[in-house]
Design a protein around this motif. Sequence first.
Motif, PDB file in Angstrom:
ATOM      1  N   SER A 140       0.833  -1.200   0.000  1.00 45.58           N
ATOM      2  CA  SER A 140       0.000   0.000   0.000  1.00 45.58           C
ATOM      3  C   SER A 140       0.865   1.247   0.000  1.00 45.58           C
ATOM      4  O   SER A 140       1.929   1.273   0.618  1.00 45.58           O
ATOM      5  CB  SER A 140      -0.896   0.042   1.246  1.00 45.58           C
ATOM      6  OG  SER A 140      -1.634  -1.129   1.358  1.00 45.58           O
ATOM      7  N   LYS A 141       0.397   2.264  -0.678  1.00 43.26           N
ATOM      8  CA  LYS A 141       1.056   3.564  -0.666  1.00 43.26           C
ATOM      9  C   LYS A 141       0.099   4.550  -0.018  1.00 43.26           C
ATOM     10  O   LYS A 141      -1.051   4.686  -0.431  1.00 43.26           O
ATOM     11  CB  LYS A 141       1.394   4.028  -2.084  1.00 43.26           C
ATOM     12  CG  LYS A 141       2.105   5.361  -2.119  1.00 43.26           C
ATOM     13  CD  LYS A 141       2.406   5.764  -3.549  1.00 43.26           C
ATOM     14  CE  LYS A 141       3.116   7.108  -3.575  1.00 43.26           C
ATOM     15  NZ  LYS A 141       3.319   7.567  -4.955  1.00 43.26           N
ATOM     16  N   THR A 142       0.577   5.238   1.020  1.00 42.78           N
ATOM     17  CA  THR A 142      -0.267   6.202   1.711  1.00 42.78           C
ATOM     18  C   THR A 142      -0.237   7.540   0.981  1.00 42.78           C
ATOM     19  O   THR A 142       0.556   7.752   0.059  1.00 42.78           O
ATOM     20  CB  THR A 142       0.210   6.400   3.161  1.00 42.78           C
ATOM     21  OG1 THR A 142       1.520   6.957   3.132  1.00 42.78           O
ATOM     22  CG2 THR A 142       0.224   5.081   3.921  1.00 42.78           C
ATOM     23  N   LYS A 143      -1.075   8.472   1.399  1.00 38.53           N
ATOM     24  CA  LYS A 143      -1.095   9.800   0.802  1.00 38.53           C
ATOM     25  C   LYS A 143       0.226  10.531   1.002  1.00 38.53           C
ATOM     26  O   LYS A 143       0.583  11.403   0.225  1.00 38.53           O
ATOM     27  CB  LYS A 143      -2.227  10.633   1.394  1.00 38.53           C
ATOM     28  CG  LYS A 143      -3.591  10.206   0.948  1.00 38.53           C
ATOM     29  CD  LYS A 143      -4.640  11.139   1.526  1.00 38.53           C
ATOM     30  CE  LYS A 143      -6.020  10.754   1.068  1.00 38.53           C
ATOM     31  NZ  LYS A 143      -7.051  11.661   1.579  1.00 38.53           N
ATOM     32  N   THR A 144       0.960  10.173   2.041  1.00 37.08           N
ATOM     33  CA  THR A 144       2.240  10.829   2.320  1.00 37.08           C
ATOM     34  C   THR A 144       3.388  10.238   1.517  1.00 37.08           C
ATOM     35  O   THR A 144       4.515  10.699   1.628  1.00 37.08           O
ATOM     36  CB  THR A 144       2.575  10.738   3.817  1.00 37.08           C
ATOM     37  OG1 THR A 144       2.656   9.361   4.189  1.00 37.08           O
ATOM     38  CG2 THR A 144       1.529  11.449   4.660  1.00 37.08           C
ATOM     39  N   GLY A 145       3.116   9.203   0.719  1.00 40.71           N
ATOM     40  CA  GLY A 145       4.147   8.615  -0.129  1.00 40.71           C
ATOM     41  C   GLY A 145       4.904   7.470   0.514  1.00 40.71           C
ATOM     42  O   GLY A 145       5.859   6.961  -0.063  1.00 40.71           O
ATOM     43  N   LYS A 146       4.502   7.049   1.699  1.00 42.74           N
ATOM     44  CA  LYS A 146       5.151   5.918   2.353  1.00 42.74           C
ATOM     45  C   LYS A 146       4.481   4.617   1.908  1.00 42.74           C
ATOM     46  O   LYS A 146       3.316   4.595   1.554  1.00 42.74           O
ATOM     47  CB  LYS A 146       5.047   6.038   3.870  1.00 42.74           C
ATOM     48  CG  LYS A 146       5.834   7.198   4.425  1.00 42.74           C
ATOM     49  CD  LYS A 146       5.759   7.209   5.927  1.00 42.74           C
ATOM     50  CE  LYS A 146       6.590   8.364   6.476  1.00 42.74           C
ATOM     51  NZ  LYS A 146       6.579   8.381   7.928  1.00 42.74           N
ATOM     52  N   TYR A 147       5.271   3.544   1.937  1.00 35.83           N
ATOM     53  CA  TYR A 147       4.769   2.237   1.530  1.00 35.83           C
ATOM     54  C   TYR A 147       4.662   1.325   2.744  1.00 35.83           C
ATOM     55  O   TYR A 147       5.517   1.351   3.627  1.00 35.83           O
ATOM     56  CB  TYR A 147       5.697   1.598   0.499  1.00 35.83           C
ATOM     57  CG  TYR A 147       5.644   2.285  -0.843  1.00 35.83           C
ATOM     58  CD1 TYR A 147       4.736   1.877  -1.807  1.00 35.83           C
ATOM     59  CD2 TYR A 147       6.490   3.345  -1.133  1.00 35.83           C
ATOM     60  CE1 TYR A 147       4.679   2.504  -3.039  1.00 35.83           C
ATOM     61  CE2 TYR A 147       6.438   3.977  -2.357  1.00 35.83           C
ATOM     62  CZ  TYR A 147       5.531   3.557  -3.310  1.00 35.83           C
ATOM     63  OH  TYR A 147       5.472   4.178  -4.527  1.00 35.83           O
ATOM     64  N   ASN A 148       3.611   0.523   2.758  1.00 34.71           N
ATOM     65  CA  ASN A 148       3.404  -0.477   3.797  1.00 34.71           C
ATOM     66  C   ASN A 148       3.195  -1.826   3.124  1.00 34.71           C
ATOM     67  O   ASN A 148       2.570  -1.901   2.063  1.00 34.71           O
ATOM     68  CB  ASN A 148       2.167  -0.148   4.639  1.00 34.71           C
ATOM     69  CG  ASN A 148       2.301   1.152   5.392  1.00 34.71           C
ATOM     70  OD1 ASN A 148       3.329   1.398   6.004  1.00 34.71           O
ATOM     71  ND2 ASN A 148       1.283   1.982   5.333  1.00 34.71           N
ATOM     72  N   VAL A 149       3.700  -2.864   3.764  1.00 33.75           N
ATOM     73  CA  VAL A 149       3.474  -4.217   3.290  1.00 33.75           C
ATOM     74  C   VAL A 149       2.730  -4.958   4.386  1.00 33.75           C
ATOM     75  O   VAL A 149       3.167  -4.985   5.532  1.00 33.75           O
ATOM     76  CB  VAL A 149       4.807  -4.934   2.965  1.00 33.75           C
ATOM     77  CG1 VAL A 149       4.544  -6.361   2.515  1.00 33.75           C
ATOM     78  CG2 VAL A 149       5.573  -4.174   1.905  1.00 33.75           C
ATOM     79  N   SER A 150       1.595  -5.534   4.009  1.00 33.32           N
ATOM     80  CA  SER A 150       0.779  -6.291   4.967  1.00 33.32           C
ATOM     81  C   SER A 150       0.730  -7.740   4.524  1.00 33.32           C
ATOM     82  O   SER A 150       0.584  -8.029   3.340  1.00 33.32           O
ATOM     83  CB  SER A 150      -0.649  -5.743   5.013  1.00 33.32           C
ATOM     84  OG  SER A 150      -0.645  -4.383   5.326  1.00 33.32           O
ATOM     85  N   PHE A 151       0.849  -8.626   5.484  1.00 31.18           N
ATOM     86  CA  PHE A 151       0.784 -10.053   5.214  1.00 31.18           C
ATOM     87  C   PHE A 151      -0.498 -10.610   5.787  1.00 31.18           C
ATOM     88  O   PHE A 151      -0.839 -10.337   6.939  1.00 31.18           O
ATOM     89  CB  PHE A 151       1.961 -10.787   5.877  1.00 31.18           C
ATOM     90  CG  PHE A 151       3.288 -10.457   5.278  1.00 31.18           C
ATOM     91  CD1 PHE A 151       3.801 -11.233   4.256  1.00 31.18           C
ATOM     92  CD2 PHE A 151       4.021  -9.382   5.734  1.00 31.18           C
ATOM     93  CE1 PHE A 151       5.033 -10.937   3.702  1.00 31.18           C
ATOM     94  CE2 PHE A 151       5.247  -9.078   5.196  1.00 31.18           C
ATOM     95  CZ  PHE A 151       5.753  -9.855   4.173  1.00 31.18           C
ATOM     96  N   GLN A 152      -1.200 -11.397   5.003  1.00 32.65           N
ATOM     97  CA  GLN A 152      -2.318 -12.171   5.514  1.00 32.65           C
ATOM     98  C   GLN A 152      -1.782 -13.571   5.736  1.00 32.65           C
ATOM     99  O   GLN A 152      -1.224 -14.178   4.810  1.00 32.65           O
ATOM    100  CB  GLN A 152      -3.471 -12.201   4.520  1.00 32.65           C
ATOM    101  CG  GLN A 152      -4.647 -13.007   5.008  1.00 32.65           C
ATOM    102  CD  GLN A 152      -5.777 -13.032   3.980  1.00 32.65           C
ATOM    103  OE1 GLN A 152      -5.663 -12.486   2.903  1.00 32.65           O
ATOM    104  NE2 GLN A 152      -6.845 -13.699   4.336  1.00 32.65           N
ATOM    105  N   VAL A 153      -1.885 -14.052   6.958  1.00 35.26           N
ATOM    106  CA  VAL A 153      -1.299 -15.346   7.288  1.00 35.26           C
ATOM    107  C   VAL A 153      -2.365 -16.338   7.704  1.00 35.26           C
ATOM    108  O   VAL A 153      -3.445 -15.971   8.165  1.00 35.26           O
ATOM    109  CB  VAL A 153      -0.226 -15.229   8.402  1.00 35.26           C
ATOM    110  CG1 VAL A 153       0.924 -14.362   7.953  1.00 35.26           C
ATOM    111  CG2 VAL A 153      -0.826 -14.695   9.672  1.00 35.26           C
ATOM    112  N   GLU A 154      -2.028 -17.581   7.520  1.00 35.24           N
ATOM    113  CA  GLU A 154      -2.885 -18.683   7.932  1.00 35.24           C
ATOM    114  C   GLU A 154      -2.147 -19.413   9.036  1.00 35.24           C
ATOM    115  O   GLU A 154      -0.977 -19.772   8.868  1.00 35.24           O
ATOM    116  CB  GLU A 154      -3.102 -19.596   6.728  1.00 35.24           C
ATOM    117  CG  GLU A 154      -4.113 -20.663   6.924  1.00 35.24           C
ATOM    118  CD  GLU A 154      -4.290 -21.441   5.631  1.00 35.24           C
ATOM    119  OE1 GLU A 154      -3.584 -22.467   5.483  1.00 35.24           O
ATOM    120  OE2 GLU A 154      -5.093 -21.027   4.799  1.00 35.24           O
TER     121      GLU A 154
END
Length: 164
Positions: A140-154
Amino acid sequence: MYNWGLTLREEHYQQKGKGLSKNETIQRLPVLKAEKPWLYEADSQAWQQALIDLDEAYQHYFDICAGKRPKPPPATKPIKDGQPPGYPRFTSKHNRQSYRYPQARRIAISGQRIRLPKVGWVKTVFHRPLQGKATNVTVSKTKTGKYNVSFQVEMERPDPQPKA
């Protein structure tokens, strides 16, 4: 890609009187890639996932129309596109952006780095250790230009004990 799919499906419905399925929309991707070679720079599964998300938005809307889901609350601002509440809307590139890798097995993690398909190795700050098996990865890229990575785990969890 989401906006392209929405436009394609709306134009097809106006011309033919019937909608396009998810698979018919995805099958048109190679033609679009031939017209726009820059689409090859991103992962094809991320493009497909955007069209799958669009199809889920349509299914959600059809469920609202059929009474299977509750109607969304009224909008606080007037809706400019004239579409009914719950209908899929175009997304803006100025808001939060994201794309999802549906097969997390294609993602590699080594120390404080993550390897994303078609991107390469990226320095990462992990806020907590990953537990379980990753199934989806969303960038994901926020409005401030930072990136986040999210993991969906099982992961395996014990059944909750009933309260006495």
